[in-house]
Design an enzyme around this catalytic site. Structure first.
Site, PDB file in Angstrom:
ATOM      1  N   ASP A 158      48.814 -70.587  68.162  1.00 23.74           N
ATOM      2  CA  ASP A 158      47.907 -69.546  68.637  1.00 23.74           C
ATOM      3  C   ASP A 158      48.098 -68.345  67.723  1.00 23.74           C
ATOM      4  O   ASP A 158      49.209 -67.834  67.596  1.00 23.74           O
ATOM      5  CB  ASP A 158      48.289 -69.221  70.088  1.00 23.74           C
ATOM      6  CG  ASP A 158      47.454 -68.092  70.669  1.00 23.74           C
ATOM      7  OD1 ASP A 158      47.286 -67.067  69.981  1.00 23.74           O
ATOM      8  OD2 ASP A 158      46.979 -68.230  71.804  1.00 23.74           O
ATOM      9  N   ASP A 184      40.904 -69.024  68.965  1.00 28.10           N
ATOM     10  CA  ASP A 184      41.999 -68.422  68.184  1.00 28.10           C
ATOM     11  C   ASP A 184      43.165 -69.385  67.984  1.00 28.10           C
ATOM     12  O   ASP A 184      44.239 -68.951  67.580  1.00 28.10           O
ATOM     13  CB  ASP A 184      42.496 -67.145  68.869  1.00 28.10           C
ATOM     14  CG  ASP A 184      43.174 -67.427  70.208  1.00 28.10           C
ATOM     15  OD1 ASP A 184      42.823 -68.431  70.855  1.00 28.10           O
ATOM     16  OD2 ASP A 184      44.063 -66.638  70.595  1.00 28.10           O
ATOM     17  N   LYS A 196      51.454 -68.013  81.891  1.00 25.53           N
ATOM     18  CA  LYS A 196      52.471 -67.076  81.403  1.00 25.53           C
ATOM     19  C   LYS A 196      53.596 -66.822  82.407  1.00 25.53           C
ATOM     20  O   LYS A 196      53.813 -65.689  82.853  1.00 25.53           O
ATOM     21  CB  LYS A 196      51.804 -65.754  80.984  1.00 25.53           C
ATOM     22  CG  LYS A 196      50.756 -65.946  79.885  1.00 25.53           C
ATOM     23  CD  LYS A 196      50.227 -64.670  79.298  1.00 25.53           C
ATOM     24  CE  LYS A 196      49.288 -64.902  78.122  1.00 25.53           C
ATOM     25  NZ  LYS A 196      48.024 -65.525  78.355  1.00 25.53           N
TER      26      LYS A 196
HETATM   27  N1  GDD Z   1      33.663 -64.903  75.592  1.00 16.67           N
HETATM   28  C1  GDD Z   1      34.867 -64.527  76.020  1.00 16.67           C
HETATM   29  N2  GDD Z   1      34.965 -63.699  77.088  1.00 16.67           N
HETATM   30  N3  GDD Z   1      35.948 -64.975  75.356  1.00 16.67           N
HETATM   31  C2  GDD Z   1      37.173 -64.586  75.822  1.00 16.67           C
HETATM   32  C3  GDD Z   1      37.327 -63.725  76.923  1.00 16.67           C
HETATM   33  C4  GDD Z   1      36.146 -63.261  77.592  1.00 16.67           C
HETATM   34  O1  GDD Z   1      36.183 -62.486  78.560  1.00 16.67           O
HETATM   35  N4  GDD Z   1      38.647 -63.524  77.112  1.00 16.67           N
HETATM   36  C5  GDD Z   1      39.288 -64.242  76.153  1.00 16.67           C
HETATM   37  N5  GDD Z   1      38.388 -64.874  75.375  1.00 16.67           N
HETATM   38  C6  GDD Z   1      38.661 -65.761  74.246  1.00 16.67           C
HETATM   39  C7  GDD Z   1      39.516 -65.094  73.175  1.00 16.67           C
HETATM   40  O2  GDD Z   1      38.674 -64.528  72.170  1.00 16.67           O
HETATM   41  C8  GDD Z   1      40.339 -66.249  72.648  1.00 16.67           C
HETATM   42  O3  GDD Z   1      39.693 -66.919  71.584  1.00 16.67           O
HETATM   43  C9  GDD Z   1      40.441 -67.193  73.829  1.00 16.67           C
HETATM   44  O4  GDD Z   1      39.430 -66.829  74.742  1.00 16.67           O
HETATM   45  C10 GDD Z   1      41.810 -67.152  74.539  1.00 16.67           C
HETATM   46  O5  GDD Z   1      42.117 -65.825  74.879  1.00 16.67           O
HETATM   47  P1  GDD Z   1      43.535 -65.181  74.525  1.00 16.67           P
HETATM   48  O6  GDD Z   1      43.499 -63.770  74.919  1.00 16.67           O
HETATM   49  O7  GDD Z   1      43.896 -65.494  73.111  1.00 16.67           O
HETATM   50  O8  GDD Z   1      44.492 -65.942  75.519  1.00 16.67           O
HETATM   51  P2  GDD Z   1      46.048 -66.278  75.369  1.00 16.67           P
HETATM   52  O9  GDD Z   1      46.365 -66.723  73.983  1.00 16.67           O
HETATM   53  O10 GDD Z   1      46.844 -65.162  75.914  1.00 16.67           O
HETATM   54  O11 GDD Z   1      46.222 -67.535  76.370  1.00 16.67           O
HETATM   55  C11 GDD Z   1      45.281 -68.587  76.371  1.00 16.67           C
HETATM   56  O12 GDD Z   1      45.505 -69.477  75.296  1.00 16.67           O
HETATM   57  C12 GDD Z   1      46.761 -70.194  75.330  1.00 16.67           C
HETATM   58  C13 GDD Z   1      46.776 -71.152  74.156  1.00 16.67           C
HETATM   59  O13 GDD Z   1      46.637 -70.490  72.987  1.00 16.67           O
HETATM   60  C14 GDD Z   1      45.402 -69.341  77.713  1.00 16.67           C
HETATM   61  O14 GDD Z   1      44.336 -70.240  77.778  1.00 16.67           O
HETATM   62  C15 GDD Z   1      46.741 -70.064  77.838  1.00 16.67           C
HETATM   63  O15 GDD Z   1      46.778 -70.825  79.015  1.00 16.67           O
HETATM   64  C16 GDD Z   1      46.922 -70.983  76.634  1.00 16.67           C
HETATM   65  O16 GDD Z   1      48.205 -71.615  76.686  1.00 16.67           O
HETATM   66 MG    MG Z   2      45.331 -66.736  72.212  1.00 14.31          MG
END
Ligand code: GDD
Ligand code: MG
Length: 346
Positions: free
Chosen positions: A217, A106, A157
């Protein structure tokens, strides 16, 4: 080298757009983002992809299949239950060998993969986390590093005042398969909250490599909107299908406009779009392929996915409309809609 794209999450913060769609399939520049992402990594020399999927996975699989449409190979690592970001990587272990890349599917970015790989190699790292800088690191994973780039602390976070720096996890990792031994199988594990802090504490070689260029993001409505304005303003050079009609107007194929239609740039219109007489489109309008815009519609600061239908006389401002939405002759302001067929007055 394979790229593992994490695309299984629920996309909760982007609802209702993601009510019936995996977040990485949200449209960016009139295509599912995941398609742009695969093509970007293909352009960097990656031809083998593993997609870690769960939520609405059939939509991803039916769009990309074995990858031949895009000239790449795609395999699917399916979770029975959501396993979290580390659990998803562990689950994909049978598809991976040697060194591989992991990408949160994403994030809108362009990375110079060769320089990240060179950094990883120079440091002899077990894991390289690509980093970017933001003003407010609190919604992300934040790192503290030494001069050599080694990560001393990873906090997911944190409160803004407790963040150790402005350098955040950009959601792109280079990993050696051997580190997967340290992730338990078959249980939900968060790479950000559990795995990275554990690896760092145990002395594994976890390094951070800053990447330049645009990064966003797309996971909240505000950021999803912003990335489109950035795209239209040329801050993010995404290859698009449409013809650049100049001065911030991109037109797809077979766009039919009635009399006296006014485009106020920047505007991006997909293929097979019809726009009725005296409609005023823009500034900041994205209209997806197959959409029908009625006469005298005023549409600004809005993103419409494909096959939307906007009734003559409607005013649409600050809205995001999912595929196939219909808007009656109303004033629609700051609406984010999907699935339901007809949007009534808010
Ligand atoms: N297959 C799978 N299974 N994918 C997952 C799962 C899971 O259980 N959980 C999350 N994802 C995928 C989501 O679809 C997304 O593409 C990606 O992993 C990151 O998940 P988000 O839910 O978007 O996380 P975030 O944006 O709150 O935080 C993450 O991304 C940040 C950067 O954009 C973390 O990695 C942070 O540390 C990072 O800074
Ligand atoms: Mg994200």
């Amino acid at each position: 080298m394979k790229a593992l794209l994490l695309a299984g999450g629920l996309g909760t913060r982007l609802r209702p757009l993601t009510e019936n769609l995996p977040k990485p399939m949200a449209r960016v520049g009139n295509r599912p983002w995941l398609e742009h992402l695969i093509l970007h990594y293909k352009a960097q020399g990656v031809s083998d992809f593993v997609l870690a999927v769960k939520y609405y996975r059939e939509l991803i699989e039916s769009c990309f299949g074995d990858g031949s449409r895009l000239g790449v190979r795609i395999e699917y690592s399916v979770e029975k239950e959501l396993l979290g970001t580390a659990g998803a990587v562990k689950n994909a272990e049978p598809f991976l060998d040697g060194r591989f890349i992991v990408v949160n599917a994403d994030i809108i970015h362009q990375v110079d993969l060769a320089s990240a790989l060179a950094f990883h190699e120079r440091r002899g790292a077990d894991v390289t986390i690509c980093l970017t800088e933001v003003d407010d690191p609190s919604p992300y994973g934040v790192v503290e590093q030494n001069e050599d780039g080694r990560i001393l602390r990873f906090v997911e976070k944190p409160k803004k005042e407790e963040a150790p720096s402005n350098r955040i996890n950009a959601g792109i990792y280079i990993m050696e398969r051997s580190v997967l031994e340290r992730i338990p199988a078959g249980v939900a594990v968060s790479i950000e909250k559990e795995t990275f802090p554990q690896w760092i504490a145990s002395g594994a070689g976890v390094y951070g490599h800053p990447i330049g260029g645009y990064w966003m993001d797309m996971g909240t409505k505000a950021r999803y909107r912003q990335l489109h304005w950035d795209l239209l303003d040329g801050r993010f050079p995404l290859p698009t299908d449409g013809e650049d009609a100049g001065e911030g107007i991109w037109l797809g194929e077979n766009v039919r406009t009635g009399q006296g239609v006014l485009f106020v740039p920047p505007v991006m219109i997909g293929d097979d779009v019809t726009i009725g007489d005296r409609a005023v489109i823009g500034p900041y309008a994205v209209i997806g392929s197959g959409s029908r815009i009625g006469s005298q519609v005023r549409l600004s600061r809005s993103i419409l996915w494909d096959r939307c239908k906007v009734h003559g006389g409607a005013q649409v401002n600050e809205c995001i409309l999912g595929s196939g939405m219909r808007v009656g002759p109303h004033i629609l302001h700051e609406a984010v809609c999907n699935r339901i067929r007809e949007v009534q007055r808010p």
